[in-house]
Design a protein around this motif. Structure first.
Motif, short mmCIF file in Angstrom:
data_model
loop_
_atom_site.label_atom_id
_atom_site.label_comp_id
_atom_site.label_asym_id
_atom_site.label_seq_id
_atom_site.Cartn_x
_atom_site.Cartn_y
_atom_site.Cartn_z
N GLN A 73 79.64 -50.87 42.13
CA GLN A 73 80.03 -49.88 43.11
C GLN A 73 80.63 -48.58 42.57
O GLN A 73 80.66 -47.44 42.63
N ARG A 77 78.63 -44.66 42.83
CA ARG A 77 79.64 -44.24 43.59
C ARG A 77 78.98 -44.76 45.34
O ARG A 77 78.15 -43.93 45.62
N ASN A 78 78.64 -45.86 44.70
CA ASN A 78 77.45 -46.53 46.34
C ASN A 78 78.07 -47.53 46.66
O ASN A 78 78.18 -48.64 45.68
N PRO A 79 79.03 -48.27 48.07
CA PRO A 79 78.94 -48.87 48.49
C PRO A 79 77.75 -50.88 48.61
O PRO A 79 78.32 -51.31 48.32
N ASP A 209 88.01 -44.22 38.29
CA ASP A 209 88.17 -43.66 39.09
C ASP A 209 88.15 -42.09 39.00
O ASP A 209 87.77 -41.77 39.83
N LEU A 211 84.94 -41.30 38.54
CA LEU A 211 84.48 -40.66 38.76
C LEU A 211 84.12 -40.25 40.53
O LEU A 211 83.05 -39.89 41.09
N THR A 212 85.01 -41.13 40.90
CA THR A 212 85.14 -40.61 42.38
C THR A 212 85.36 -39.50 42.86
O THR A 212 84.94 -39.13 44.03
N ARG A 262 88.56 -54.10 48.49
CA ARG A 262 88.99 -53.00 47.90
C ARG A 262 90.43 -52.50 49.17
O ARG A 262 90.61 -51.34 48.68
N GLN A 267 91.83 -48.00 47.64
CA GLN A 267 90.52 -47.97 47.39
C GLN A 267 90.65 -47.41 45.81
O GLN A 267 88.97 -46.29 45.64
N ARG A 268 90.97 -48.00 45.27
CA ARG A 268 91.00 -47.51 43.13
C ARG A 268 90.00 -48.32 42.66
O ARG A 268 90.19 -49.04 42.02
N ALA B 82 85.80 -37.19 47.86
CA ALA B 82 85.64 -37.96 46.92
C ALA B 82 84.79 -38.62 48.26
O ALA B 82 84.69 -38.77 49.06
N HIS B 83 84.18 -39.94 47.26
CA HIS B 83 83.16 -40.96 47.07
C HIS B 83 84.02 -42.20 47.32
O HIS B 83 83.52 -42.87 48.60
N TRP B 84 85.12 -41.94 47.32
CA TRP B 84 85.81 -43.55 48.03
C TRP B 84 86.79 -42.99 48.47
O TRP B 84 87.46 -41.73 48.75
N PRO B 85 87.37 -43.53 50.29
CA PRO B 85 88.46 -43.62 50.77
C PRO B 85 89.88 -43.00 50.31
O PRO B 85 90.13 -43.78 51.15
N LEU B 86 89.98 -42.49 49.09
CA LEU B 86 90.76 -43.12 48.74
C LEU B 86 92.93 -42.12 50.01
O LEU B 86 92.21 -41.72 49.77
N LEU B 94 94.60 -37.96 40.49
CA LEU B 94 93.86 -37.85 39.80
C LEU B 94 93.42 -36.83 38.87
O LEU B 94 92.90 -37.06 37.57
N LEU B 97 94.79 -37.80 34.87
CA LEU B 97 94.11 -38.41 33.96
C LEU B 97 93.94 -38.15 32.13
O LEU B 97 93.95 -38.63 31.83
#
Lengths: 325, 235
Positions: A73, A77-79, A209, A211-212, A262, A267-268, B82-86, B94, B97
């Motif tokens: 995932q 970057r795909n749930p 991380d 790649l987010t 998650r 969400q990391r 941002a692909h995740w809702p951080l 980030l 890094l």
């Protein structure tokens, strides 16, 4: 994070203890522990030859699938990504069936996980190429469906030509996912491969991380994106391949567990890997205890239970993502 | 700070000579496909050169390690997402890094400089486009790099947020950073950039102080704009 890991570890330990002490032999806890220690008599046989490999494999298989789902995932970057949805599990199963069908597994037991890992690696490589070419969330899942269908068809073909009906039934039951009748050597074979696989995934945590923010931004942050991809794909192939070789197709663990965990990890993606491994171990062990509790004869298979739990979750997830986009 | 010497790449760069100076905001303008993003990617080592050179602090970019380069040049890619809702603060973290740390002071300072402290704990997926743009800028600032390259950071923002974002970039240049920003809005470029590089077909069509460049006919031709652009600057 530490609290999350502690809670998951405690729950997993409790579930593992339940799995170890639960069984038709009805032996007292002290007797089983004594049997595990000295290996003597009925208690020794039950503890060392039956309960230990079963509980151990439940933990190892679950950890492999949970961590693999979390890493896939993060990478794509795909749930919706997970070893089974993307067809990695089916291809690992095909590899294992081929090893059984052609008798390689009988000649050298290590060839069973080797074939399963090769199958997993082949499907992961296809996904890798597709993601490199910019396949989106839906395209990746559709590619998984195609890979999975092909693997299932080829598996069916192998089964059709099985040497005898018994061999065919063995392969079919194995494909449904189960921890019944597994031996210590199955555990010994799977554990180091899964451990190396998970270690590879954890080594890619920092990159996941980054790649987010997408591949360009990750590269601009000093991350070797190609190396991250390679480590995740190898790690998933090793962990899922070894897990599938040991337990057959145990579906949806890699999809469900990272989603449940998650929200507790900010969400990391990097913080998701270890808890997902623990969560996967917990889910598979608990499902196996459930299977043995409601059907001591074990006509109900572990893979069927996880699919029955996971499929509705998958539908819910699709509806949720549909609402968000 | 960053110099391009006859830089060529298989896609986008056909022999570019340009310089991005410390303490200045350099606007990079040009029609679609002119090579604006390629120029930034070449500076970051993301686009391999087929000829010429990119010099960073007078050293060839090819001699820089990936992490040292990341600590020297911060990049805000086009359509940053941002692909995740951080939570916003996690996203900003980030930016650390390349340093392999989570320096809380640097993160808080970046949030403050980008005027994003107020929504640091909110999920990035719940932010408005303007707020998200500020958080993404804070992520780039958290790196603490002496150069900042921003690829169309003002796209999708309303005029008020565009002006605010450009002011934040000017503030960074005021702190001594070399800031380069690709833009389609000539008025925005003219108003906020110290220098403007006009690209066309992977070459520099014009490179001069902004008010002069945009007055030059060949600059306007490169942008396929009919008529004159009257540059203006608020002091």
């Amino acid at each position: 994070m530490t609290r999350l890991l502690a809670v998951l570890a405690l729950l997993t330990l409790g579930c593992a203890a339940l799995s170890f002490f639960l069984g038709p032999a009805h032996l007292a806890v002290a007797t089983l522990l004594q049997g595990l220690w000295d290996g003597d008599g009925l208690a020794g046989t039950v503890a060392r030859e039956i309960r230990l490999p079963r509980t151990g494999l439940a933990l190892v298989v679950g950890a492999a699938l949970g961590a693999s789902g979390a890493a896939l995932q993060g990478l794509f970057r795909n749930p919706l990504a997970s070893p089974d949805v993307t067809g990695v599990t089916s291809c690992a199963g095909l590899g294992a069936v081929l090893a059984l069908y052609f008798g390689f597994a009988a000649k050298a037991p290590a060839l069973l996980p080797a074939f399963a890992i090769a199958g997993a690696l082949a499907s992961a490589a296809v996904l890798f190429v597709l993601s490199r070419r910019g396949a989106g969330r839906v395209a990746l899942v559709l590619a998984g469906v195609a890979i999975s269908s092909l693997a299932v068809a080829l598996t069916a073909l192998a089964l059709t030509f099985a040497a005898n009906p018994y061999a065919m039934s063995e392969m079919v039951l194995w494909m449904m996912g189960s921890l019944k009748d597994r031996t210590v050597s199955d555990l010994v074979l799977a554990t180091p491969l899964v451990a190396i696989g998970i270690a590879l995934l954890i080594s890619a945590a920092r990159g996941l991380d980054a790649l987010t923010l997408g591949e360009e931004a990750a590269a601009s942050l000093g991350i070797g994106v190609g190396s991250v991809r390679m480590r995740v794909i190898l790690g998933v192939a090793l962990a899922t391949g070894a897990a599938t070789a040991a337990a057959g197709a145990v579906s949806f663990v890699g999809l469900v567990v990272p989603h449940l965990i998650r929200p507790f990890t900010d969400q990391r993606p990097s913080l998701l890997l270890l808890p997902s491994a623990l969560g996967g171990a917990l889910l598979v062990t608990a499902s196996d205890v459930l299977v043995r509790s409601i059907d001591p004869g074990e006509q109900l298979r572990l893979g069927v239970v996880t699919a029955m739990l996971g499929a509705p979750f998958f539908f819910w997830l699709i509806l949720k993502l549909g609402r968000e986009t | 700070m960053i110099a391009f010497e006859e830089a060529r790449a298989a896609y986008g760069l056909n022999g570019i000579d340009a310089a991005l100076r410390a303490g200045k905001v350099t606007g990079i303008v040009g029609p679609n496909g002119a090579g604006k993003t390629s120029l930034l990617r070449a500076a970051l080592g993301l686009l391999p050169l087929t000829g010429g050179a990119v010099l960073i602090q007078d050293r060839s970019a090819s001699g820089w390690s990936r992490e040292t380069l990341a600590r020297t040049i911060a990049y805000l890619p086009q359509g940053g997402e941002a692909h995740w809702p951080l939570p916003a603060r996690e996203l900003v973290a980030l930016g650390r890094l390349p340093h392999r740390d989570r320096d809380a002071r640097a993160i808080d300072a970046a949030l403050e400089r980008a005027d994003a402290t107020a929504f640091a704990t909110r999920s990035t997926h719940e932010l408005s486009a303007g707020e998200r743009a500020r958080v993404l800028l804070a992520r780039a600032l958290a790196t603490g790099a002496p150069a900042l390259l921003a690829d169309e950071p003002a796209a999708y923002l309303d005029p008020a947020h565009q002006l605010r974002l450009m002011q934040l970039l000017r503030d960074e240049a005021g702190r001594g950073a070399a800031v380069a920003v690709t833009l389609h809005d000539l008025a925005l470029a003219s108003r906020h950039c110290d220098e403007i590089v006009v690209l066309d077909g992977g070459r520099v069509a014009a490179h001069d102080l902004s008010d002069r460049t945009l007055s030059k006919v060949f600059g306007i031709e490169a942008l396929r704009v009919e008529g004159a652009v009257v540059p203006w600057r608020v002091t």
